[in-house]
Design an enzyme around this catalytic site. Structure first.
Site, PDB file in Angstrom:
ATOM      1  CD  GLU A  42     -29.595 -44.743  -0.496  1.00 29.55           C
ATOM      2  OE1 GLU A  42     -29.219 -45.767  -0.310  1.00 29.55           O
ATOM      3  OE2 GLU A  42     -29.090 -43.632  -0.712  1.00 29.55           O
ATOM      4  CB  CYS A  85     -25.342 -42.263  -0.571  1.00 27.89           C
ATOM      5  SG  CYS A  85     -23.947 -43.778  -0.468  1.00 27.89           S
ATOM      6  CG  ASN A 120     -25.038 -44.368   4.772  1.00 29.46           C
ATOM      7  OD1 ASN A 120     -25.242 -45.340   5.182  1.00 29.46           O
ATOM      8  ND2 ASN A 120     -24.655 -44.216   3.390  1.00 29.46           N
ATOM      9  CD  GLU A 121     -21.637 -47.315   2.510  1.00 29.94           C
ATOM     10  OE1 GLU A 121     -21.431 -46.605   1.403  1.00 29.94           O
ATOM     11  OE2 GLU A 121     -22.170 -48.318   2.350  1.00 29.94           O
TER      12      GLU A 121
HETATM   13  O1  AHR Z   1     -27.731 -49.103  -1.139  1.00 26.30           O
HETATM   14  C1  AHR Z   1     -26.972 -48.449  -1.989  1.00 26.30           C
HETATM   15  C2  AHR Z   1     -26.053 -47.682  -1.217  1.00 26.30           C
HETATM   16  O2  AHR Z   1     -24.927 -48.471  -0.902  1.00 26.30           O
HETATM   17  C3  AHR Z   1     -26.263 -46.894  -0.087  1.00 26.30           C
HETATM   18  O3  AHR Z   1     -26.509 -45.678  -0.404  1.00 26.30           O
HETATM   19  C4  AHR Z   1     -24.894 -46.887   0.546  1.00 26.30           C
HETATM   20  O4  AHR Z   1     -25.315 -46.557   1.998  1.00 26.30           O
HETATM   21  C5  AHR Z   1     -24.218 -47.994   0.140  1.00 26.30           C
HETATM   22  O5  AHR Z   1     -22.847 -47.595  -0.442  1.00 26.30           O
END
Ligand code: AHR
Length: 666
Positions: free
Chosen positions: A54, A249, A383-384
């Site tokens: 990321e 994120c 994602n989350e």
């Molecule tokens: O890895 C950092 C963040 O942690 C990522 O963007 C997210 O998916 C998680 O909350």
């Protein structure tokens, strides 16, 4: 213990008690780990251990992406952020690249001694190495036509006491009224982690400059729009089976407007529009006002790198929900009836990766240099995410993807938490929707990792498979990459391996961090402008991936799996068979403060089969809070030793706070 990168300490471990111990005492303390080879277990997936990338902590621009110029297209909201312009200049916005319209016009200042030009500060400076080659390129024109104009391009060190600042200098003649790309090679006469790039206008002609770029020539595989070689090498050395990108994120965005838009990240690099990076401001206590995504490292580059490091690509796309941590009102998200463009993005992405060159997106891939398919097999949607708003959005994606690409495996989310209401709601939902894998995230403290040795032992064997997509041990008040955090991860990972029939992927997170630009830690790899270092967690990942084996084997102690449970004195263990090398591989973490005598017994060897020998590869330290640093990168690295076996038994003592991989040759 002295630690050299490749040191092999040849220790012959005899199966007798050590001096001073009675045989009885030794026997009483010895724990028998029985590995059954009678029944070979499920296959370990090639994707089992991998990478999650990321763009956080300056992982992309300023990190993996080897571009050394910040704000090269003058598209930051303040067009000269990262630049100093001097003399007579103007920022204009009718440039040749539709999605990046800004450029800078430099004018003669009216007197030969008065200077006009630009300086770029790079990302925490510009890191260059003595005698290496750097490709400077720029799109330029002389708008008024007429005679050729000249720029002088320099790498400068303004902190020096030398007579001059410049330690590399070249000239470019700009001779076209139309926009054209010019380039020159700079060869620094010194190594400098924090140089500046300076451009002087020479002569009296007006000149326009756009997309000002500086790359090392020596990138990973020599690609011009390339990646930092040392960083990709570290990734390749992890032998990753899967590569998840581009987040995290940033896939979701602080709002839908700023979600990661893969279509903006492909095609000519000059015309990829800038995106905000949410990690600029998500943690205001570590605020980086100049953190943006140039998309220079885009989906083509991600796919290419996956291929080059031997990992299956796993792109994650927005499901139409903006980051739910940052948006509590449903109006922030795409309504169900507005989802079609998002679904189309997913379908088009599969076409971009795999489609024939006659298709719209397959053609673009070919034009970018890769006519062959990238053979994409996995895609993640969301994602989350959490709440009913996620499954109701995911469902139409699944229908659409399955209708056109039934072989593509779809990854869904179990939300941001390792357990609890959202998690308990989403898992059954993912099962109902028949996703292929469910992504779990856990950034948890040490005691959590110690308590989770048997996490997957009772998971439903018929449901979707598990992708431990983001995890790292965050110490209680000790949130850095110390040895103990890595040991907890190693212990926990025995549980992943023991359940490799349902755990098909696992990726530590986050992957990268610039020492001067991080927002989140711990991370797997740290770097500055010239150096990089693998943390102890890195070596844990590397050991698991290198010795992942081909099939699961059952390992028990007193007929129970070794999961660090109360009566197991801080031991965690798992075993695999490697059919290719004919080895049995046993991983043991001893998180206790005591040495533990182990008798590793192979039960079920065929009549003519014996153990021919063994070796141990261990991670240990004299101080569990120690870490590898840029200045001492090999403080804690795996150490290998040769062991003797006794028939079908290997007797060893595993030291306190140690992770060991025992490789037994059949
Ligand atoms: O890895 C950092 C963040 O942690 C990522 O963007 C997210 O998916 C998680 O909350």
């Amino acid at each position: 213990m002295k630690k050299n990168k490749l040191s092999i300490i040849a220790l012959v471990c005899l199966s007798v008690p050590v001096a001073g111990q009675t045989f009885d005492h030794y026997q009483a303390q010895t724990k028998e780990l029985v590995i059954s080879t009678k029944k070979i277990g499920a296959e370990i997936q090639p994707t089992m251990y991998g990478l999650f990338f990321e763009d956080i902590n300056y992982a992309a621009d300023g990190g993996l992406y080897a571009e050394l110029v910040k704000n090269r297209s003058f598209e930051f909201p303040q067009p000269l952020l990262g630049w100093k312009a001097f003399g007579k200049f103007e920022v204009k916005d009718d440039g040749p690249f539709e999605k990046n319209p800004h450029y800078v016009r430099l004018f003669y200042k009216g007197h030969g001694h008065k200077l006009t030009g630009l300086s770029n500060e790079g990302f925490f400076g510009i890191g260059v190495k003595k005698d290496a080659e750097y490709r400077f390129s720029v799109w330029a024109r002389i708008p008024d036509g007429g005679k050729a104009a000249m720029i002088r391009v320099e790498l400068v060190n303004t902190k020096t006491m030398e007579e001059g600042h410049a330690f590399a200098s070249e000239r470019i003649t700009v001779d076209s009224k139309e926009w054209k790309k010019y380039q020159v090679i700079l060869k620094p006469s010194m190594t400098n982690p924090k140089a500046e790039l300076r451009i002087f206008l020479e002569g009296v002609e007006t000149i326009d400059l756009e997309h000002v770029s500086l790359f090392p020539v020596d990138t990973w595989k020599g690609h011009e729009n390339g990646l930092r070689k040392d960083l990709v090498q570290l990734l390749a050395d992890l032998k990753p089976g899967i590569f998840r990108f581009p987040g995290g994120c940033i896939v979701e965005g602080t709002d839908l407007e700023t979600r990661y838009n893969w279509k903006n990240s492909v095609g000519p690099v000059e015309n990829r529009p800038l995106n905000e990076n949410r990690w600029q401001y998500t943690f205001a206590h570590r605020y980086y006002p100049d953190y943006y995504q140039s998309y220079g490292l885009g989906f083509y580059e991600y796919f290419l790198m996956s291929e080059e490091i031997g990992a299956e690509p796993l792109p994650i796309l927005s499901c139409g929900l903006a980051c739910q941590f940052q948006n509590y009102h449903i109006s922030a998200h795409a309504a169900l009836e507005e989802l079609q463009p998002y679904i189309q993005d997913a379908l088009d992405l599969i076409e971009f990766a795999n489609g024939d060159v006659t298709t719209k997106w397959g053609k673009l891939r070919a034009e970018m240099g890769h006519p062959a398919s990238f053979n994409l097999k996995f895609i993640g949607i969301g994602n989350e995410q959490w709440g009913p708003e996620y499954p109701e959005r995911l469902e139409p994606f699944i229908k659409a993807i399955r209708a056109v690409y039934p072989d593509i495996k779809i990854v869904g989310s179990s939300g941001p938490h390792s357990e609890g209401n959202d998690f308990n709601y989403l898992w059954p939902e993912m099962t109902r929707l028949k996703v292929d894998l469910v992504d779990e995230h856990f950034y948890r403290p040490e005691d959590w990792f110690l308590a989770q040795g048997s996490r997957y032992d009772n998971y439903d064997r018929k449901g979707p498979k598990v992708f431990a997509g983001e995890y790292a041990c965050h110490g209680n008040g000790r949130k850095w990459n110390h040895f103990n955090a890595a040991l907890m991860e190693a212990a926990f990972m025995t549980g992943l391996e023991r359940n490799a029939d349902i755990v098909h992927m696992a990726t530590y997170a986050p992957l990268f961090a610039h020492v001067e630009g991080w927002q989140w830690r711990p991370d797997l790899i740290w770097f500055d402008n010239l150096k990089s270092v693998g943390t102890v967690s890195y070596y844990v990942q590397q050991l698991y991936a290198t010795y992942k084996g081909t099939n699961m084997l059952k390992l028990t102690m007193n007929k129970k799996p070794v999961t660090g449970s109360e009566d197991q004195n801080g031991l965690f263990a798992s075993a695999v068979l490697d059919k290719d090398s004919n080895e049995i591989i046993v991983k043991v973490a001893n998180v206790s403060d005591e040495p533990q005598a182990l008798s590793i017994k192979i039960d079920g060897l065929k009549k003519k089969e014996t153990l021919k020998g063994a070796r141990a590869i261990k991670l240990q330290t004299d101080n569990i809070l120690k870490e590898n640093t840029l200045d001492n990168p090999y403080a804690i690295i795996p150490q290998e030793s040769i062991l003797a076996v006794n028939g079908n038994i290997l007797n060893v003592t595993i030291e306190p706070k140690t992770f060991a991989v025992y490789v037994l040759k059949k």
